[in-house]
Scaffold this motif. Structure first.
Motif, short mmCIF file in Angstrom:
data_model
loop_
_atom_site.label_atom_id
_atom_site.label_comp_id
_atom_site.label_asym_id
_atom_site.label_seq_id
_atom_site.Cartn_x
_atom_site.Cartn_y
_atom_site.Cartn_z
N GLY A 204 24.43 6.75 -64.74
CA GLY A 204 24.27 6.43 -63.28
C GLY A 204 23.69 4.92 -63.22
N LEU A 205 23.77 4.27 -64.47
CA LEU A 205 23.01 2.77 -64.64
C LEU A 205 23.78 1.62 -63.78
CD1 LEU A 205 22.09 2.80 -68.14
CD2 LEU A 205 20.60 3.45 -66.46
N LEU A 206 24.97 1.70 -63.35
CA LEU A 206 25.80 0.75 -62.80
C LEU A 206 25.60 0.71 -61.40
CD1 LEU A 206 29.38 0.75 -64.81
CD2 LEU A 206 27.17 -0.65 -65.25
N VAL A 207 25.15 1.95 -60.72
CA VAL A 207 25.02 2.23 -59.41
C VAL A 207 23.95 1.23 -58.92
CG1 VAL A 207 24.40 3.56 -57.33
CG2 VAL A 207 26.15 4.34 -59.10
N GLY A 208 23.89 0.21 -58.17
CA GLY A 208 22.58 -0.90 -57.53
C GLY A 208 22.93 -1.84 -58.11
N THR A 209 23.57 -1.99 -59.38
CA THR A 209 24.04 -3.46 -59.90
C THR A 209 25.04 -4.18 -59.22
OG1 THR A 209 25.44 -2.47 -61.63
CG2 THR A 209 23.55 -2.55 -62.11
N SER A 210 25.49 -5.39 -59.71
CA SER A 210 26.30 -6.08 -58.85
C SER A 210 27.18 -7.10 -59.63
CB SER A 210 25.48 -6.95 -57.87
OG SER A 210 25.00 -7.94 -58.51
N PHE A 211 28.39 -7.32 -58.81
CA PHE A 211 29.19 -8.57 -59.45
C PHE A 211 28.10 -9.81 -58.98
CE2 PHE A 211 33.12 -6.17 -59.54
CZ PHE A 211 33.41 -6.56 -60.87
N HIS A 212 27.72 -10.70 -59.96
CA HIS A 212 26.91 -11.92 -59.64
C HIS A 212 27.49 -13.09 -60.08
CE1 HIS A 212 25.65 -12.12 -63.79
NE2 HIS A 212 25.64 -10.87 -64.00
N ARG A 213 28.52 -13.22 -60.71
CA ARG A 213 29.08 -14.31 -61.17
C ARG A 213 30.66 -14.60 -60.84
NH1 ARG A 213 29.16 -16.64 -67.26
NH2 ARG A 213 29.51 -19.12 -67.04
N ASN A 214 30.92 -15.59 -60.40
CA ASN A 214 32.33 -15.87 -60.30
C ASN A 214 32.94 -17.25 -61.41
OD1 ASN A 214 35.13 -16.55 -59.71
ND2 ASN A 214 34.81 -16.57 -57.78
N ALA A 215 33.03 -16.99 -62.61
CA ALA A 215 33.22 -17.92 -63.38
C ALA A 215 34.76 -18.54 -63.42
CB ALA A 215 32.76 -17.60 -64.87
N ASN A 216 35.51 -18.27 -62.34
CA ASN A 216 36.84 -18.74 -62.46
C ASN A 216 37.82 -17.93 -63.01
OD1 ASN A 216 36.26 -20.97 -60.45
ND2 ASN A 216 35.81 -21.89 -62.30
N HIS A 217 37.31 -17.71 -64.50
CA HIS A 217 38.38 -16.92 -65.67
C HIS A 217 38.03 -15.63 -65.42
CE1 HIS A 217 35.16 -18.17 -67.98
NE2 HIS A 217 35.67 -17.21 -68.98
#
Length: 344
Positions: A204-217
């Protein structure tokens, strides 16, 4: 009376008569006198000739002395030149000898360096062989653990995203695409990376984390809070469960970083991961990340999106903050992450 008689006799054509004895004596005297004169003349001539010869010999001796002096000077010059040449020769010989010794030493050093290089190469190969054995053991154990814990594949994971509400619409329900499903890479190709990610999900480590960067690729996710988990230490769970990174940069050319595939970020990879928004086969494959110490390595590619592409594209369109890192202005959280059952 006698003188007149003689004169008268001469005047008369008569010469006075001398006695035979007196005439003979006078003749002998004249002959002796002539011989003396001749001898004297010869002696004088001899002296003159001797003087001439002496002068010639003296001139010759002088010339010889001059010639001898010239030869002596030349010999002296030649001797000096010889000494100089000998000095030069000795210096050259010394240099050659020194160079010879230096070459010998250099050759010995070269041989030593060559030997050291060979030894280093042998050690490197031995280390690489041992690492390969270790990697093989890790993969074997990982595959065993996946099969024992999660059963046979394929392994599919559903992600539910929590997009930040628009200003003034905090109470309205989000109706945009917010789910996507990922299928893990074949276990025979990427057993360690698949096991590592499944463990992150199962704990359950991914719950509460996030997409935090949009590096184009890529769009990158990790233990970074979003608006609902601000202030939480999300990384602690990864550390406590010993899931901060993979053990090595596992990679298979049979499962490359094409668009919509998943890969671990960093060296060693994890806990951050990403979804490729373009074909990153070269960029994230072997040798594509030259900024790392081992540029020949690749990012592990361990899964692919099989549905919900519109949700991924939606994240990819989110605005970013200024700067090279391209951090999202507002992170997109993971409200839920679950391993789908085989009959789902």
């Amino acid at each position: 009376m006698q003188r007149r008689t003689a004169s008268s006799s001469i005047a008369n054509g008569k010469f006075p008569q001398h006695s035979a004895g007196n005439s003979s004596t006078r003749g002998i005297g004249r002959r002796e006198s002539s011989k003396s004169h001749i001898l004297l003349v010869c002696f004088v001539l001899l002296l003159v000739a001797s003087g001439v010869v002496f002068m010639k010999q003296r001139d010759q001796i002088s010339q010889d002395e001059v010639s001898l002096q010239i030869l002596t000077d030349k010999l002296t010059q030649m001797e000096a030149a010889y000494k100089m040449e000998k000095v030069k020769t000795d210096m050259i010989s010394a240099k050659v000898s020194t160079l010879g010794e230096e070459k010998k030493k250099a050759a010995l050093r070269g041989d030593q360096k060559e030997k050291e290089k060979d030894d280093e190469e042998k050690i490197r190969k031995e280390i690489q062989n041992r690492l390969d054995v270790m990697k093989g053991e890790i993969q074997r154990h990982s595959k065993h653990d996946v099969l024992e814990q999660f059963g046979e594949g394929p392994y599919q994971i559903k992600f539910t995203l929590d997009f930040p509400p628009e200003e003034g619409k905090e109470d309205e329900e989000d109706t945009g695409p917010n789910t996507f499903v990922v299928e893990m890479a074949p276990l025979d190709l990427m057993p360690h990376s698949v096991h590592h990610f499944l463990e992150m999900v199962s704990h359950g480590l991914l719950v509460g984390t996030s997409f935090h960067r949009n590096a184009n690729h890529v769009i990158q996710a990790g233990p970074t809070p979003y608006y609902k988990t601000e202030g939480k230490n999300l990384r602690k769970g990864f550390t406590d469960n010993r899931l901060t990174s993979v053990a090595f940069q596992e990679y298979s050319p049979e499962f490359p970083h094409v668009k919509y595939t998943l890969g671990f970020a960093g060296r060693p990879g994890g806990p951050d991961w990403y979804v490729s928004t373009v074909d990153n086969t070269k960029n994230h494959g072997p040798g594509g990340q030259s900024s790392y110490a081992l540029a020949s390595e690749a990012d592990p590619c361990f899964g692919k999106v099989i549905s919900g592409f519109d949700a991924i594209d939606r994240v990819h369109k989110m605005p970013v903050k200024p700067g090279w890192y391209n951090a999202l202005e507002q992170n997109v959280g993971f409200a839920n992450v679950e391993l789908l059952k085989k009959d789902a």
